[in-house]
Write a protein that holds these residues in place. Structure first.
Motif, short mmCIF file in Angstrom:
data_model
loop_
_atom_site.label_atom_id
_atom_site.label_comp_id
_atom_site.label_asym_id
_atom_site.label_seq_id
_atom_site.Cartn_x
_atom_site.Cartn_y
_atom_site.Cartn_z
N ARG A 14 3.22 -18.58 -37.11
CA ARG A 14 3.37 -19.46 -35.93
C ARG A 14 4.77 -20.03 -35.89
N LYS A 61 -0.87 -11.48 -41.26
CA LYS A 61 -1.12 -12.70 -40.50
C LYS A 61 0.15 -13.03 -39.71
N SER A 92 -14.97 -11.19 -34.76
CA SER A 92 -14.36 -11.55 -33.48
C SER A 92 -13.00 -10.87 -33.41
N TRP A 93 -12.97 -9.74 -32.75
CA TRP A 93 -11.73 -8.97 -32.66
C TRP A 93 -10.69 -9.71 -31.81
N ARG A 94 -11.13 -10.47 -30.83
CA ARG A 94 -10.19 -11.25 -30.02
C ARG A 94 -9.45 -12.24 -30.92
N TYR A 95 -10.20 -12.96 -31.75
CA TYR A 95 -9.58 -13.90 -32.68
C TYR A 95 -8.68 -13.16 -33.66
N LEU A 96 -9.18 -12.05 -34.17
CA LEU A 96 -8.44 -11.27 -35.16
C LEU A 96 -7.06 -10.87 -34.63
N TRP A 97 -7.01 -10.35 -33.39
CA TRP A 97 -5.72 -9.89 -32.85
C TRP A 97 -4.83 -11.05 -32.42
N ARG A 98 -5.42 -12.23 -32.20
CA ARG A 98 -4.59 -13.42 -31.94
C ARG A 98 -3.96 -13.93 -33.23
N THR A 99 -4.62 -13.72 -34.35
CA THR A 99 -4.20 -14.27 -35.63
C THR A 99 -3.42 -13.27 -36.49
N TYR A 100 -3.72 -11.98 -36.33
CA TYR A 100 -3.08 -10.94 -37.15
C TYR A 100 -2.40 -9.91 -36.25
#
Length: 151
Positions: free
Chosen positions: A150, A147, A108-116
């Motif tokens: 937050r 990462k 999930s690249w969307r998740y990946l770029w939100r997290t990293y």
């Protein structure tokens, strides 16, 4: 009806012959010293990238995971690439590697770029529209995949 089936069989055979001819041609290309680093199941896109590198129209950006000891991934992008271009090239690189080696089939690249995020010289590459050279990234430089913290 039989005539249509014969035509389909002939088309399939012709397609198979063309495909075999294409693969033999690619195999000969990959034996060239300029392209010898490419994998056996090379794509036309990879050949174009390698040629662009040779002519100075592209550069290799090495992408390393901060938490992993393995070698960085050599991702090829055009000289005036943006951060978004690098992200897309990284995605394509990983997809091709997965197809060849197996393993995880979906990321999930969307998740990946939100997290990293990617960093270079301690600076986060947060603006997708910004050119890599604006961050000071040149050929063979290494960016790190870290990462996000937050707040």
């Amino acid at each position: 009806m039989e005539e249509e089936e014969e035509e389909e069989v002939e088309e399939e055979e012709a397609h198979a012959e063309v495909l075999e001819f294409w693969q033999e041609g690619l195999a000969r290309l990959v034996r060239d010293p300029l392209l010898c680093d490419l994998p056996a199941q090379v794509t036309p896109e990879e050949i174009s990238s390698q040629v662009a590198l040779e002519y100075g129209q592209a550069m290799t950006v090495r992408v390393r995971r901060a938490d992993a000891p393995e070698a960085p991934l050599p991702v090829v992008v055009v000289q005036n690439a943006s951060v978004l271009d690098l992200k897309r090239a990284l995605r394509r690189f990983v997809q091709l590697r997965q197809e060849r080696e197996g393993g995880i089939q979906h990321i999930s690249w969307r998740y990946l770029w939100r997290t990293y995020c990617l960093t270079f010289g301690g600076e986060k590459l947060t603006d997708d529209r910004k050119k890599l050279r604006e961050y000071g990234i040149r050929n063979r430089d290494e960016v790190t995949f870290v990462k996000k913290i937050r707040k």
